[in-house]
Design a protein around this motif. Sequence first.
Motif, PDB file in Angstrom:
ATOM      1  N   ALA A  80       0.836  -1.206   0.000  1.00  0.00           N
ATOM      2  CA  ALA A  80       0.000   0.000   0.000  1.00  0.00           C
ATOM      3  C   ALA A  80       0.870   1.255   0.000  1.00  0.00           C
ATOM      4  O   ALA A  80       0.562   2.234  -0.698  1.00  0.00           O
ATOM      5  N   ALA A  81       1.948   1.259   0.761  1.00  0.00           N
ATOM      6  CA  ALA A  81       2.843   2.419   0.817  1.00  0.00           C
ATOM      7  C   ALA A  81       3.501   2.656  -0.539  1.00  0.00           C
ATOM      8  O   ALA A  81       3.675   3.804  -0.969  1.00  0.00           O
ATOM      9  N   LYS A  82       3.856   1.575  -1.211  1.00  0.00           N
ATOM     10  CA  LYS A  82       4.450   1.678  -2.548  1.00  0.00           C
ATOM     11  C   LYS A  82       3.472   2.352  -3.500  1.00  0.00           C
ATOM     12  O   LYS A  82       3.825   3.275  -4.242  1.00  0.00           O
ATOM     13  N   GLU A  83       2.230   1.922  -3.465  1.00  0.00           N
ATOM     14  CA  GLU A  83       1.197   2.514  -4.313  1.00  0.00           C
ATOM     15  C   GLU A  83       0.952   3.976  -3.935  1.00  0.00           C
ATOM     16  O   GLU A  83       0.789   4.831  -4.797  1.00  0.00           O
ATOM     17  N   HIS A  84       0.952   4.246  -2.649  1.00  0.00           N
ATOM     18  CA  HIS A  84       0.722   5.612  -2.185  1.00  0.00           C
ATOM     19  C   HIS A  84       1.856   6.543  -2.643  1.00  0.00           C
ATOM     20  O   HIS A  84       1.593   7.661  -3.096  1.00  0.00           O
ATOM     21  N   GLY A  85       3.088   6.092  -2.536  1.00  0.00           N
ATOM     22  CA  GLY A  85       4.224   6.889  -3.013  1.00  0.00           C
ATOM     23  C   GLY A  85       4.116   7.182  -4.501  1.00  0.00           C
ATOM     24  O   GLY A  85       4.365   8.311  -4.951  1.00  0.00           O
ATOM     25  N   GLY A  92       1.904  15.273  -8.316  1.00  0.00           N
ATOM     26  CA  GLY A  92       2.783  16.426  -8.168  1.00  0.00           C
ATOM     27  C   GLY A  92       3.258  16.743  -6.764  1.00  0.00           C
ATOM     28  O   GLY A  92       3.749  17.839  -6.503  1.00  0.00           O
ATOM     29  N   PHE A  93       3.155  15.798  -5.871  1.00  0.00           N
ATOM     30  CA  PHE A  93       3.625  16.035  -4.514  1.00  0.00           C
ATOM     31  C   PHE A  93       5.145  15.940  -4.449  1.00  0.00           C
ATOM     32  O   PHE A  93       5.786  15.378  -5.333  1.00  0.00           O
ATOM     33  N   THR A  94       5.712  16.468  -3.374  1.00  0.00           N
ATOM     34  CA  THR A  94       7.154  16.397  -3.163  1.00  0.00           C
ATOM     35  C   THR A  94       7.475  15.213  -2.260  1.00  0.00           C
ATOM     36  O   THR A  94       6.592  14.668  -1.584  1.00  0.00           O
ATOM     37  N   ILE A  95       8.739  14.868  -2.206  1.00  0.00           N
ATOM     38  CA  ILE A  95       9.163  13.766  -1.337  1.00  0.00           C
ATOM     39  C   ILE A  95       8.931  14.141   0.130  1.00  0.00           C
ATOM     40  O   ILE A  95       8.593  13.295   0.952  1.00  0.00           O
ATOM     41  N   GLU A  96       9.083  15.408   0.446  1.00  0.00           N
ATOM     42  CA  GLU A  96       8.812  15.878   1.809  1.00  0.00           C
ATOM     43  C   GLU A  96       7.354  15.617   2.182  1.00  0.00           C
ATOM     44  O   GLU A  96       7.052  15.173   3.293  1.00  0.00           O
ATOM     45  N   GLN A  97       6.453  15.868   1.238  1.00  0.00           N
ATOM     46  CA  GLN A  97       5.035  15.641   1.504  1.00  0.00           C
ATOM     47  C   GLN A  97       4.721  14.157   1.685  1.00  0.00           C
ATOM     48  O   GLN A  97       3.825  13.809   2.445  1.00  0.00           O
ATOM     49  N   VAL A  98       5.461  13.296   1.010  1.00  0.00           N
ATOM     50  CA  VAL A  98       5.271  11.848   1.188  1.00  0.00           C
ATOM     51  C   VAL A  98       5.574  11.474   2.638  1.00  0.00           C
ATOM     52  O   VAL A  98       4.793  10.778   3.293  1.00  0.00           O
ATOM     53  N   VAL A  99       6.701  11.962   3.142  1.00  0.00           N
ATOM     54  CA  VAL A  99       7.094  11.657   4.523  1.00  0.00           C
ATOM     55  C   VAL A  99       6.078  12.227   5.507  1.00  0.00           C
ATOM     56  O   VAL A  99       5.618  11.533   6.418  1.00  0.00           O
ATOM     57  N   ALA A 139       7.376   3.964   0.772  1.00  0.00           N
ATOM     58  CA  ALA A 139       6.744   5.016  -0.035  1.00  0.00           C
ATOM     59  C   ALA A 139       7.780   5.944  -0.654  1.00  0.00           C
ATOM     60  O   ALA A 139       7.695   6.291  -1.838  1.00  0.00           O
ATOM     61  N   VAL A 140       8.776   6.337   0.124  1.00  0.00           N
ATOM     62  CA  VAL A 140       9.820   7.235  -0.380  1.00  0.00           C
ATOM     63  C   VAL A 140      10.669   6.534  -1.437  1.00  0.00           C
ATOM     64  O   VAL A 140      11.020   7.126  -2.464  1.00  0.00           O
ATOM     65  N   THR A 141      10.982   5.283  -1.216  1.00  0.00           N
ATOM     66  CA  THR A 141      11.767   4.523  -2.193  1.00  0.00           C
ATOM     67  C   THR A 141      11.029   4.428  -3.515  1.00  0.00           C
ATOM     68  O   THR A 141      11.610   4.640  -4.589  1.00  0.00           O
ATOM     69  N   GLU A 142       9.735   4.129  -3.465  1.00  0.00           N
ATOM     70  CA  GLU A 142       8.947   4.028  -4.690  1.00  0.00           C
ATOM     71  C   GLU A 142       8.791   5.386  -5.365  1.00  0.00           C
ATOM     72  O   GLU A 142       8.911   5.501  -6.583  1.00  0.00           O
ATOM     73  N   GLN A 146      10.209   5.980  -9.126  1.00  0.00           N
ATOM     74  CA  GLN A 146       9.326   6.422 -10.200  1.00  0.00           C
ATOM     75  C   GLN A 146       9.768   7.774 -10.759  1.00  0.00           C
ATOM     76  O   GLN A 146       9.705   8.011 -11.963  1.00  0.00           O
ATOM     77  N   ARG A 147      10.224   8.657  -9.893  1.00  0.00           N
ATOM     78  CA  ARG A 147      10.705   9.967 -10.331  1.00  0.00           C
ATOM     79  C   ARG A 147      11.947   9.807 -11.207  1.00  0.00           C
ATOM     80  O   ARG A 147      12.076  10.459 -12.240  1.00  0.00           O
TER      81      ARG A 147
END
Length: 168
Positions: A80-85, A92-99, A139-142, A146-147
């Motif tokens: 689920a975290a992978k999909e969410h990331g 268009g979210f940032t990596i900071e927003q993912v965390v 999530a961050v790794t994914e 992807q980026r």
Amino acid sequence: MMHEFLTENRGELIERGREKVAKRAAPEAVGEELEHGIAMFLDQIIKTLRVEETAEPMESRKVSGEADGVGAVFSEMGAAAKEHGRELLQHGFTIEQVVHDYGDLCQSVTALAVELRAPLSNDEFRTLNRCLDNAIAVAVTEFHAQREFIVTDEQSHANERLGFFAHE
């Protein structure tokens, strides 16, 4: 027990998480995206805590992964975290927003527990932190993978255009 506290206060926790997300910088999240990530993560924490109370507490690792992150990507929470990331990157979210998406829920749980003087154990908070660490890491790794794929693809297209231009 924390899983009971989380279940009883699920709606309030989701709303608090949504409010925290809404206060952050653009892009603004759509309600469905916010609820999907927060609600699913909360449900998986509840499931993990319930499994840890059974005769087979280590089975909770199938839901949320090991404390050292081993196997987290293969857990239910990891998937689920992978999909969410991936979804957050697409919007268009940032990596900071993912965390912060995950951290906001953890802060909401902690704040509400203090407000209500909920009797939660150290082991339960350790489980919450394990879930949080594993979900953020996956999530961050994914998101990053992807980026990188997108950037590489864009560079490839730019090189093709330059090659065509140079040929002409």
